[in-house]
Design a protein around this motif. Structure first.
Motif, short mmCIF file in Angstrom:
data_model
loop_
_atom_site.label_atom_id
_atom_site.label_comp_id
_atom_site.label_asym_id
_atom_site.label_seq_id
_atom_site.Cartn_x
_atom_site.Cartn_y
_atom_site.Cartn_z
N ARG A 1 0.84 -1.22 0.00
CA ARG A 1 0.00 0.00 0.00
C ARG A 1 0.86 1.26 0.00
O ARG A 1 0.56 2.22 -0.70
N ARG A 2 1.89 1.24 0.81
CA ARG A 2 2.79 2.38 0.86
C ARG A 2 3.43 2.62 -0.49
O ARG A 2 3.55 3.77 -0.95
N GLN B 1 0.76 4.10 -2.79
CA GLN B 1 0.49 5.50 -2.47
C GLN B 1 1.59 6.41 -2.98
O GLN B 1 1.32 7.49 -3.53
N ARG B 2 2.82 5.99 -2.84
CA ARG B 2 3.94 6.79 -3.32
C ARG B 2 3.90 6.89 -4.85
O ARG B 2 4.22 7.94 -5.42
#
Length: 348
Positions: free
Chosen positions: A326-327, A330-331
């Motif tokens: 997810r990180r 998102q990035r």
């Protein structure tokens, strides 16, 4: 003498990579080389000499200890080479370990040549003296390992040791701490059993719990299949020094295929999870052995606890990977949005 035995390690890069050159501890490498030769000789002994001691092939113990010392010596030589601060102190700790490991193996091989047992043997004044020398030697080796452990753990990341990034640092430090604990578990074997006290036969101490040494066991290893065996947690604990850093290396290799692992904190989280699992399994194996329970015949409770440990670790790693993915996503979206805004701004 110290300068001749080590070389200066290259500086650690800003990316956290390990130094290209490591100041290997040469006396320990020499011990590893000697033990490699002994392992070959012991393997030949297993083939040509069919005598047994306590139900095991005569040359099984020299072979096991030779291989274990090879692994331990190479690993300790590497760890000492990673140190920057306190390296001279660590060098002497490693050199003392090298000498006393050789003393230990001379006693073990000597007992094998004499077709008798080396550990716990106090049947005569001579054998008691040999066992005393072995016991003192291994205690000093244990304390020497604690010295290196303290330097690695408390040396600090700035100038203390060139351990690499956060995940490797956690793996190396936790691995050596658990290994020292595993070595210490050997003390549980040194007290005479109730049966030995009731009917003394020259042996004071035992590997197995619940039955006398020498019963049914796993081939070569000799671990009891009918009773508890303290050699198992001792073995598992000692080799945390290799297995936990190996887990960190595997995570690092997977990073190329799994972008979620590229942020350091997610790799650190996985290594911490593996360390927690390893510690739990070590505690479980120790309690299992002390309860007189065979490794191949675990109780229902032991099986349930082991399953819960593995399941908990699997769930934790899954959550870490999901959060990492997810990180990463998102990035990626943030970068795409920034690029779009820049593009529209240019067109306007």
């Amino acid at each position: 003498m110290f300068r001749a035995s080590t070389s200066t390690a290259a500086a650690t890069s800003q990316s956290g990579e390990l130094p290209a050159r490591i100041a290997w501890h040469r006396p320990l490498l020499a011990v590893a080389a000697a033990m490699t030769v002994l392992a070959i000789v012991s393997s030949i002994g297993l083939i040509v000499d069919h005598r047994e001691v306590t139900g095991l092939p005569l040359w099984a113990k020299p072979l096991k200890f030779a291989l274990s010392i090879v692994i331990y010596s190479v690993t300790l030589a590497w760890l000492i080479g990673l140190l920057r601060r306190g390296r001279r102190f660590a060098w002497w700790a490693g050199t003392i370990s090298a000498v006393l490991l050789l003393v230990e193996m001379v006693a073990i091989v000597g007992a094998a040549v004499g077709a008798t047992t080396s550990h716990f043997n106090v049947s005569t004044a001579f054998h008691a003296a040999i066992w005393g020398i072995m016991a003192v030697s291994i205690v000093i080796v244990w304390f020497a390992a604690m010295v290196v452990t303290a330097l690695l753990v408390f040396g600090g990341r700035r100038g203390g040791a060139a351990l690499g990034d956060g995940a490797r640092t956690v793996a190396i430090r936790s691995g050596i701490v658990i290994a020292v604990i595993g070595m210490g578990l050997a003390f549980l074997m040194t007290s005479p059993t109730a049966a030995q006290l009731d009917n003394f036969q020259g042996i004071a101490g035992a590997h197995t719990v619940g039955l006398a040494d020498g019963g049914q066991g796993i081939p070569i290893l000799g671990w009891s299949t009918v009773a508890g065996d303290l050699r198992i947690p001792h073995f598992v604990g000692m080799h945390a020094l290799q297995l936990i850093p190996l887990a960190a290396l595997i995570v690092e290799l997977l990073m190329k295929r799994m972008p979620a692992l590229r942020p350091e904190r997610f790799r650190v989280a996985i290594v911490v999870t593996v360390t927690a699992l390893y510690s739990g399994i070590l505690l479980l194996l120790t309690l299992q052995a002390l309860a007189g329970e065979s490794i191949v015949r675990p109780s229902t409770l032991t099986t349930i606890v082991a399953a819960l440990l593995y399941l908990s670790a699997a769930c934790a790693i899954t959550v870490i990977l999901v959060l990492g993915a997810r990180r990463r996503a998102q990035r990626g979206q943030t970068a795409l949005s920034t690029r779009d805004r820049w593009s529209h701004g240019s067109l306007g």
